[in-house]
Design a protein around this motif. Structure first.
Motif, short mmCIF file in Angstrom:
data_model
loop_
_atom_site.label_atom_id
_atom_site.label_comp_id
_atom_site.label_asym_id
_atom_site.label_seq_id
_atom_site.Cartn_x
_atom_site.Cartn_y
_atom_site.Cartn_z
N ILE A 164 -27.96 9.82 -18.66
CA ILE A 164 -28.70 11.21 -19.07
C ILE A 164 -28.19 12.02 -18.31
O ILE A 164 -28.24 12.06 -17.18
N ALA A 165 -27.50 13.17 -18.96
CA ALA A 165 -26.91 14.22 -18.12
C ALA A 165 -26.76 15.65 -18.94
O ALA A 165 -26.34 15.28 -19.91
N ALA A 166 -26.86 16.60 -18.34
CA ALA A 166 -26.71 17.81 -19.22
C ALA A 166 -25.10 18.04 -19.45
O ALA A 166 -24.35 17.42 -18.69
N ASP A 167 -24.93 18.86 -20.51
CA ASP A 167 -23.55 19.21 -20.40
C ASP A 167 -23.03 19.89 -19.39
O ASP A 167 -23.51 20.60 -18.62
N PRO A 168 -21.76 19.57 -18.83
CA PRO A 168 -21.25 20.30 -17.66
C PRO A 168 -21.06 21.71 -17.86
O PRO A 168 -20.80 22.11 -18.92
N LYS A 169 -20.84 22.48 -16.80
CA LYS A 169 -20.63 23.95 -16.91
C LYS A 169 -18.92 23.91 -17.28
O LYS A 169 -18.07 23.45 -17.16
N THR A 170 -19.06 25.21 -18.19
CA THR A 170 -17.77 25.61 -18.44
C THR A 170 -16.84 26.13 -17.59
O THR A 170 -17.50 26.64 -16.72
#
Length: 281
Positions: free
Chosen positions: A151-157
């Motif tokens: 589980i992880a958030a989307d990486p930064k653009t």
């Protein structure tokens, strides 16, 4: 109870503590106390993997205690240290065949991301199997082997990274939050990870806990519509989540909303258990 007794007996026998009658707390012992946690029995029942947390030395920078991984024979014996760096290694788990262990750690640079690392039980260097762009909150090794869910958030653009480098790195609480997605990474026979892919069956919902089905085609998860703090406490639902692209959409298992955690799928595949409050209050 038997499992807990076995774990505690193995760990404390290995610790070689003095007779309880001769031991007492002192100020020095409180400061130097080493805490044992997260004990996991190996698939063959012969070894116990655990975390030993020790306080920092006076010469270290202020911060949390250091945590490293150890293994010890389940019947007692000399424990063996698996990781030794001054770092926080946590959430250890055995591979299904018992040949490797995985854990979460932020290793490397000072601002390194928390990643899933894998190392052989025989020893050697740990290798990361998740990317360096986002922090991993939790993971689960598939019982079939060969894949890990995390589980992880989307990486930064790229644009967001440029803004951050320019000093515009402030955070608006509970605004502009990225979904906490479920990701799958395939682990090759040589231990090398493939490219991670986000599980699409739950859309942009945020994941909090996850456990695999015995067939490794789906899992049970706690999910909320947003990753906001309020939703993380009061708006989680229990859902069956297919992990493969052709598995269909996620479906709600129970109509309960809020205060849900600790999901588990039985080894025979017949039962799913979870803990929850009786109402939203």
């Amino acid at each position: 109870m038997l499992r807990l007794t076995l774990i505690l007996a193995a760990v404390f026998a290995a610790a070689g503590q003095a007779n309880a009658a001769d031991w007492k707390w002192t100020a020095e012992k409180v400061v130097d106390h080493v805490r044992v946690s997260s004990a996991e029995i190996s698939p063959d029942g012969r070894m116990v993997l655990y975390v030993a947390t020790r306080p920092r030395n006076a010469a270290d920078k202020p911060g949390p205690a250091w945590s490293n991984l150890w293994v010890v024979p389940a019947e007692g014996g000399t424990p063996r240290r698996m990781t030794s760096a001054n770092i926080e290694d946590r959430s250890p788990a055995w591979s299904p065949d018992g040949a490797s262990i995985a854990f979460i750690s932020a290793r490397g640079a000072e601002k390194a991301k928390t990643r899933v690392w894998v190392m052989p039980l025989s020893g050697g260097e740990a290798s990361p199997v998740t990317g360096e762009k986002t922090d991993v909150a939790a993971f689960a090794w598939a019982p079939c082997g060969g894949r890990i869910a995390y589980i992880a958030a989307d990486p930064k653009t790229e644009a967001e990274e440029q803004e951050e480098k320019a000093g515009r790195d402030w955070t608006n609480v509970d605004r502009d939050l990225k979904p906490r997605r479920l990701w799958i990474v395939e682990i090759g026979a040589d231990g090398a990870p493939g490219a991670a892919r986000a599980v699409a069956s739950a859309g942009d919902a945020s994941f909090w806990e996850f456990d695999w089905s015995p067939a490794c085609k789906a899992g049970v998860a706690t999910v909320s519509s947003t990753p906001g703090t309020d939703d993380s406490y009061m708006a989680k639902r229990v859902m069956i989540v297919p992990v493969d692209a052709d598995g269909g959409a996620a479906r709600e298992l129970a109509p309960h909303v809020g205060k849900v955690d600790q999901v588990a799928w039985s080894k025979d595949g017949a039962t799913i258990a979870f803990s929850a409050g009786v109402d939203v209050h």
